[in-house]
Design a protein around this motif. Structure first.
Motif, PDB file in Angstrom:
ATOM      1  N   ASP A   1     -35.633 -30.692 -27.953  1.00  0.00           N
ATOM      2  CA  ASP A   1     -35.150 -30.116 -26.932  1.00  0.00           C
ATOM      3  C   ASP A   1     -36.403 -29.510 -25.931  1.00  0.00           C
ATOM      4  OD1 ASP A   1     -33.800 -28.404 -25.076  1.00  0.00           O
ATOM      5  OD2 ASP A   1     -32.543 -27.431 -26.680  1.00  0.00           O
ATOM      6  N   VAL A   2     -36.409 -30.075 -24.743  1.00  0.00           N
ATOM      7  CA  VAL A   2     -37.548 -29.490 -24.027  1.00  0.00           C
ATOM      8  C   VAL A   2     -37.421 -28.234 -23.513  1.00  0.00           C
ATOM      9  CG1 VAL A   2     -38.276 -29.873 -21.531  1.00  0.00           C
ATOM     10  CG2 VAL A   2     -37.439 -31.917 -22.943  1.00  0.00           C
ATOM     11  N   SER A   3     -36.504 -27.364 -23.325  1.00  0.00           N
ATOM     12  CA  SER A   3     -36.284 -26.044 -23.239  1.00  0.00           C
ATOM     13  C   SER A   3     -36.946 -25.460 -24.382  1.00  0.00           C
ATOM     14  CB  SER A   3     -34.994 -25.701 -22.702  1.00  0.00           C
ATOM     15  OG  SER A   3     -34.039 -25.798 -24.099  1.00  0.00           O
ATOM     16  N   LYS A   4     -37.054 -25.840 -25.407  1.00  0.00           N
ATOM     17  CA  LYS A   4     -37.517 -24.878 -26.528  1.00  0.00           C
ATOM     18  C   LYS A   4     -38.929 -25.428 -27.096  1.00  0.00           C
ATOM     19  CE  LYS A   4     -32.970 -24.113 -28.372  1.00  0.00           C
ATOM     20  NZ  LYS A   4     -32.036 -23.800 -29.421  1.00  0.00           N
ATOM     21  N   LEU A   5     -39.691 -26.327 -26.246  1.00  0.00           N
ATOM     22  CA  LEU A   5     -40.972 -26.527 -26.670  1.00  0.00           C
ATOM     23  C   LEU A   5     -41.811 -25.517 -26.175  1.00  0.00           C
ATOM     24  CD1 LEU A   5     -41.196 -30.297 -25.117  1.00  0.00           C
ATOM     25  CD2 LEU A   5     -40.634 -29.734 -27.439  1.00  0.00           C
ATOM     26  N   SER A   6     -42.628 -25.126 -27.265  1.00  0.00           N
ATOM     27  CA  SER A   6     -43.769 -23.575 -27.149  1.00  0.00           C
ATOM     28  C   SER A   6     -45.089 -24.179 -27.005  1.00  0.00           C
ATOM     29  CB  SER A   6     -43.078 -22.785 -28.315  1.00  0.00           C
ATOM     30  OG  SER A   6     -43.421 -23.424 -29.620  1.00  0.00           O
ATOM     31  N   SER A   7     -45.526 -25.160 -27.247  1.00  0.00           N
ATOM     32  CA  SER A   7     -46.900 -25.562 -27.225  1.00  0.00           C
ATOM     33  C   SER A   7     -47.183 -27.129 -27.065  1.00  0.00           C
ATOM     34  CB  SER A   7     -47.346 -25.437 -28.567  1.00  0.00           C
ATOM     35  OG  SER A   7     -46.904 -26.346 -29.549  1.00  0.00           O
ATOM     36  N   SER A   8     -48.529 -27.613 -26.753  1.00  0.00           N
ATOM     37  CA  SER A   8     -48.718 -28.762 -26.683  1.00  0.00           C
ATOM     38  C   SER A   8     -48.426 -29.739 -27.696  1.00  0.00           C
ATOM     39  CB  SER A   8     -50.344 -28.932 -26.302  1.00  0.00           C
ATOM     40  OG  SER A   8     -50.501 -28.129 -25.036  1.00  0.00           O
TER      41      SER A   8
ATOM     42  N   VAL B   1     -34.619 -26.039 -16.386  1.00  0.00           N
ATOM     43  CA  VAL B   1     -35.207 -26.386 -17.730  1.00  0.00           C
ATOM     44  C   VAL B   1     -36.575 -25.845 -18.084  1.00  0.00           C
ATOM     45  CG1 VAL B   1     -36.274 -28.648 -17.244  1.00  0.00           C
ATOM     46  CG2 VAL B   1     -35.393 -28.105 -19.556  1.00  0.00           C
ATOM     47  N   MET B   2     -37.418 -25.617 -16.899  1.00  0.00           N
ATOM     48  CA  MET B   2     -38.785 -25.440 -17.207  1.00  0.00           C
ATOM     49  C   MET B   2     -38.736 -23.678 -17.383  1.00  0.00           C
ATOM     50  SD  MET B   2     -42.124 -25.653 -14.627  1.00  0.00           S
ATOM     51  CE  MET B   2     -42.262 -27.272 -14.768  1.00  0.00           C
ATOM     52  N   ILE B   3     -37.812 -22.962 -16.641  1.00  0.00           N
ATOM     53  CA  ILE B   3     -37.527 -21.635 -16.596  1.00  0.00           C
ATOM     54  C   ILE B   3     -37.271 -21.477 -17.980  1.00  0.00           C
ATOM     55  CG2 ILE B   3     -36.069 -19.965 -16.007  1.00  0.00           C
ATOM     56  CD1 ILE B   3     -35.975 -21.007 -13.078  1.00  0.00           C
ATOM     57  N   GLU B   4     -36.369 -22.045 -18.777  1.00  0.00           N
ATOM     58  CA  GLU B   4     -35.874 -21.886 -20.071  1.00  0.00           C
ATOM     59  C   GLU B   4     -36.959 -22.139 -20.876  1.00  0.00           C
ATOM     60  OE1 GLU B   4     -31.947 -23.382 -21.081  1.00  0.00           O
ATOM     61  OE2 GLU B   4     -30.906 -23.024 -19.398  1.00  0.00           O
ATOM     62  N   ARG B   5     -37.609 -23.083 -20.783  1.00  0.00           N
ATOM     63  CA  ARG B   5     -38.732 -23.377 -21.764  1.00  0.00           C
ATOM     64  C   ARG B   5     -39.715 -22.183 -21.635  1.00  0.00           C
ATOM     65  NH1 ARG B   5     -43.602 -24.445 -22.960  1.00  0.00           N
ATOM     66  NH2 ARG B   5     -44.457 -23.996 -20.777  1.00  0.00           N
ATOM     67  N   ARG B   6     -40.131 -21.817 -20.565  1.00  0.00           N
ATOM     68  CA  ARG B   6     -40.994 -20.643 -20.615  1.00  0.00           C
ATOM     69  C   ARG B   6     -40.620 -19.278 -20.989  1.00  0.00           C
ATOM     70  NH1 ARG B   6     -45.055 -21.077 -15.214  1.00  0.00           N
ATOM     71  NH2 ARG B   6     -45.829 -23.283 -15.491  1.00  0.00           N
ATOM     72  N   LEU B   7     -39.357 -19.104 -20.927  1.00  0.00           N
ATOM     73  CA  LEU B   7     -38.732 -17.850 -21.086  1.00  0.00           C
ATOM     74  C   LEU B   7     -38.466 -17.925 -22.833  1.00  0.00           C
ATOM     75  CD1 LEU B   7     -36.079 -17.094 -18.720  1.00  0.00           C
ATOM     76  CD2 LEU B   7     -37.956 -15.835 -19.035  1.00  0.00           C
TER      77      LEU B   7
END
Length: 887
Positions: free
Chosen positions: A269-276, A762-768
């Motif tokens: 899930d791209v929106s839940k990626l927290s690191s490299s 989707v980038m907003i959700e990932r960073r949040l």
């Protein structure tokens, strides 16, 4: 040519089969024992497939049909085997398309089903066979070949038109997918070989070729070449043919189980990626999802081996390819041979006067352009609509350029030709390993680009990968080194060397009993291993249960998304229940009429006095803008009033007004009157679909307190973090300012996350993502604070999902309940409400809609009533406190 140096057909040497010195043993004892050993292994693999619920229920039935058919087929004289296989394939198609399982047959034989209904089940399969026979007949009409092509093209256009409007014929809707899979590519190959006379033709061969036994369970099917299909039929002794088929089927089962592990546990899930490292895991997992295609193709070809078709492997160590050209040779070999035969060779031969490099370049681009168009054709037949988009086209063109560049390099510089195999030095192995690692990384990136649903999702992935830590880098380098090590050992094809000679591994003797023991032990381990693991390590029970049941992972549960091959995977939809199915036309139209947008932080609410349909059930709103009964704004005398704050399930999407759990609880309270101080009880439902925790608490402040409630009930569920993310994303993109009491926490989170409304959603959700817990904690604290200020009794209820297909319920439940209890809130856990339901899918509204059914609402109402009485109206008894959240 360099693009095809790994040949599809390498006939094994019959003399390589190991035999015992004793001729008596070989003639009278070994052969029957070998056959029985093969039959036992075949049955074990069928049990494994059934036990692990691989692919679909029809596959398990097909496997047992194949086991019985194999025993008969082998015992028949040689001249009767091919006609028997053709007949068996027709039976499989007719019963598979018509869903004719044992229950249907026994019901008809026992008189519980009429003959008319039984024949109705036969109709789709018989229709498919009739259309197929007509197409085969057109191929053999005694007219000019060009005229035959024209007639078949006209028939194809007509069938494609009917496929596009398959809703006109609902009785045979399941037929079209299999019809397309049987004929969309195989008919082209058949006509090509018919024109050039490269293989023998007969009625039995044609039926066997077009109605291949496993095809009814696998719409995504390898493009079997007709010439190879004929030439490999019992082209050597049956012992290695059968045993290789057994080995390949077990290999396919193993790959399908590995696919399930990747699918369920990789960070997809791209929106839940927290690191490299998560981003690298996403790319790796996306690439490894192709194991499902590779696994099913191994299973298919292995099954065909059991009936004498000594077909070559469809994939060969493609993850260890040492160049893009080598990757093209190794992955989906049947497809590569198909397009090379029909497009590359004819184009190259016509343009060879231009020179080797120009002819190679044009032929390669034509081949990949045809691949793109034919994949869209495949998509149309399987899913009913063609696939034409820039992402799919660009993927195939990028891969074409990469293959062409490496092919030109190998043509001009890279590959040395010798009459004998060259010596493999450590330096060469090291180079092979580095090339394999580089190709693997590049394909991970390219495959991820192809599988991402949008450019915004790919951009978000790159954003997640942009700031690696040293630990991330070390782990990624470790995986790279592992791939390089595999490339050093197996990077050079074991099917054929670059010099065109078979390797030592390919010429090695075939040891039947060694292989049979290995397959038997492996099958028994797959059967007994899970039970042993759950008894030894009880914590593994949940994980093994998820692998045993073919269900969607957390990403697809939340977003209903898949990549190319996942979208084509229609054979598993029945196993997935509601997930992935398309909703009927008009199912969601009521939502547009029932809700209206708002310019503030609540974003939307329910239109007052509206009547519509939500999820096939009538839904009405009252004059106060609630999906509920009519209430006065002022609280009546001697009335205990509660307000319910929730989302779509709490609102009652998919059930009638009087079937929602809050109305059922209200009715029961008024009939039982648990507290003599009150003569009436009211539960005002302020729930609005997709409301986040922030919106629910804000709705209480702006609307709920006006109704003078005695208690406020905040409903939470395991996916509430997703609603918070969606809410903030919409607010940022729409430029909506948070309400005054919420501005501080929201602006703080937005600032620290570095997000703004111009970013992809989707980038907003990932960073949040790192701040979801903080926002949920703040929401609970705000809820408790506001209720205390207004003298309202606050309650939190945890509402379970009707079906936990992804296995994420437990973790989300524990987290939210702990946050609520930490804010000093009383919690009623309704999770036990569904414990009595064995089949949780019965609580789901429809395959395309995961809302709770009326049965689920009744069960929730029973538990909620007990909890409310315990906390609000009486001293809790031992039985009643059992439903409260335990520490």
């Amino acid at each position: 040519m360099l693009l095809t140096e790994t040949k599809t057909l390498n006939r094994p040497d019959p003399t390589a089969v190991v035999t015992t010195p004793s001729r008596l043993w070989g003639n009278y004892l070994s052969r029957p024992l070998q056959f029985l050993a093969v039959l036992l292994q075949f049955a074990l693999i069928a049990i494994v497939i059934d036990n692990w619920h691989l692919e679909s229920q029809p596959l398990a039935r097909l496997m047992w049909l194949a086991v019985a058919g194999f025993a008969i087929h082998h015992l028949l004289p040689q001249r009767l085997r091919l006609p028997f296989f053709a007949l068996l394939s027709l039976v499989a198609v007719i019963t598979g398309v018509g869903h004719l399982g044992p229950n249907v047959f026994t019901g008809w034989l026992g008189g519980r089903m009429t003959t008319a209904n039984f024949l109705y089940h036969l109709f789709p399969g018989l229709t498919l066979v009739g259309i197929g026979l007509a197409l085969i007949g057109l191929c053999h009409l005694p007219i000019r070949f060009g005229a035959r092509i024209g007639l078949i093209a006209m028939a194809g256009i007509g069938l494609a038109f009917l496929r596009a409007h398959s809703q006109w014929f609902p009785d045979v809707s399941d037929m079209w997918v299999i019809l397309g899979s049987l004929f969309m590519f195989r008919l082209i190959v058949y006509l090509y070989d018919l024109k050039h006379g490269t293989a023998p033709f007969s009625f039995s061969r044609a039926i066997s070729y077009f109605f291949l036994l496993p095809n009814v369970c696998f719409p995504l099917f390898p493009v079997v070449d007709y010439k190879t299909f004929c030439s490999t039929y019992y082209n050597e002794d049956w012992v290695p043919i059968y045993q290789n088929g057994i080995r390949w089927m077990l290999r396919g089962v193993a790959q399908l189980l590995l696919y399930r592990i990747v699918y369920q546990y990789a960070p997809l899930d791209v929106s839940k990626l927290s690191s490299s490292l998560d981003a690298a895991g996403f790319m790796l997992g996306t690439y490894l999802l192709y194991l499902r295609v590779s696994g099913t193709f191994h299973l298919i070809v292995g099954l065909l081996h059991m009936f004498g078709f000594n077909l070559p492997e469809t994939h060969h160590l493609y993850y260890l390819a040492t160049s893009f050209t080598d990757f093209w040779r190794r992955i989906n070999i049947y497809w590569k041979d198909f397009v090379m035969k029909l497009f590359f060779y004819p184009t190259h031969f016509k343009l060879r006067k231009m020179g080797t490099i120009p002819a190679l370049a044009v032929a390669t681009m034509v081949t990949f352009l045809a691949t793109w168009l034919l994949h869209s054709w495949q998509w149309f037949w399987i899913l009913g609509k063609p696939l034409f988009n820039w992402k799919d086209f660009s993927f195939w063109m990028i891969l074409a350029v990469l293959v062409l560049v490496t092919a030109i390099y190998e043509t001009t510089r890279g590959r040395k030709r010798t009459l004998s195999p060259s010596q493999v030095t450590f330096r060469k192995r090291l180079m092979h390993g580095l090339q394999a690692g580089g190709t693997f990384c590049a394909m991970c990136l390219l495959w991820t680009y192809w599988s991402c649903q949008s450019w915004a999702e790919f951009e978000t992935l790159m954003d997640a990968a942009s700031k690696p830590s040293w630990s991330d880098i070390l782990v990624i380098l470790g995986v790279f080194a592992l791939v390089c090590g595999g490339g050093m050992l197996w990077g050079q094809s074991s099917r054929e060397t670059s010099e065109g000679q078979r390797t030592t591994g390919a010429r090695a003797p075939f040891h039947f009993w060694r292989s049979a023991v290995a397959v038997t032990v492996g099958s028994i381990c797959l059967l007994a291993g899970p039970s042993l693991a759950t008894r030894t390590i009880p914590a593994t029970k949940g994980a093994i249960a998820r692998l045993h049941n073919d269900v969607l992972n957390a990403r697809d549960m939340n977003q209903q998304r898949r990549g190319y091959y996942e979208e084509l995977d229609v054979s598993r939809k029945d196993n997935w229940g509601w997930q992935g199915a398309e909703e009927p036309e008009g199912w969601s139209k009521g939502k547009m009429a029932f809700f209206r947008g708002r310019p503030d932080f609540l974003l939307r609410d329910i239109i007052p006095s509206m009547s519509t349909v939500l999820g096939s059930a009538p839904a009405t709103s009252n004059s106060l803008g609630m999906r509920d009964r009519e209430y006065s704004k002022a609280k009546p005398v001697n009335t205990y009033r509660m307000v319910l704050l929730g989302a779509s399930n709490d609102m009652g999407t998919g059930v009638k007004n009087d079937q929602t759990y809050e109305n059922l609880v209200e009715d029961k309270l008024n009939s039982q009157v648990p507290d003599p101080r009150y003569s009436r009880y009211e539960i005002l439902n302020l729930s609005v679909a997709a409301d986040s925790l922030l919106q629910r608490v804000l709705r209480l402040e702006e609307e709920g307190f006006e109704f003078q409630p005695d208690a406020a009930v905040l409903s939470v569920t395991a996916v509430d973090e997703q609603f918070v993310a969606s809410h903030l994303r919409k607010a940022l993109i729409q430029g909506v300012e948070p309400s005054s009491g919420y501005r501080g926490v929201v602006e703080s989170v937005v600032r620290r996350a570095g997000v703004n409304g111009k970013m992809p959603g989707v980038m907003i959700e990932r960073r949040l993502q790192p701040y979801y817990t903080e926002l949920c904690r703040w929401s609970f604290q705000r809820f408790a604070q506001q209720c205390a200020q207004h003298g309202v009794h606050p309650l939190v209820i945890y509402r379970p999902a009707p079906a936990d297909f992804s296995g994420q319920e437990s973790a989300g439940r524990t987290k939210l309940i702990e946050l609520a209890r930490a804010a000093g809130l009383e919690v009623i856990d309704l999770s036990p409400a569904f414990d009595s339901v064995t089949d949780r899918s019965s609580l789901v509204l429809a395959r395309w809609d995961d809302h709770t059914t009326a049965l689920g609402h009744r069960l929730l109402a029973d538990k909620l009533y007990e909890g409310l009485v315990s906390l609000l109206f009486a001293l809790p008894s031992k039985d009643q406190t059992a439903i409260l959240q335990k520490p």
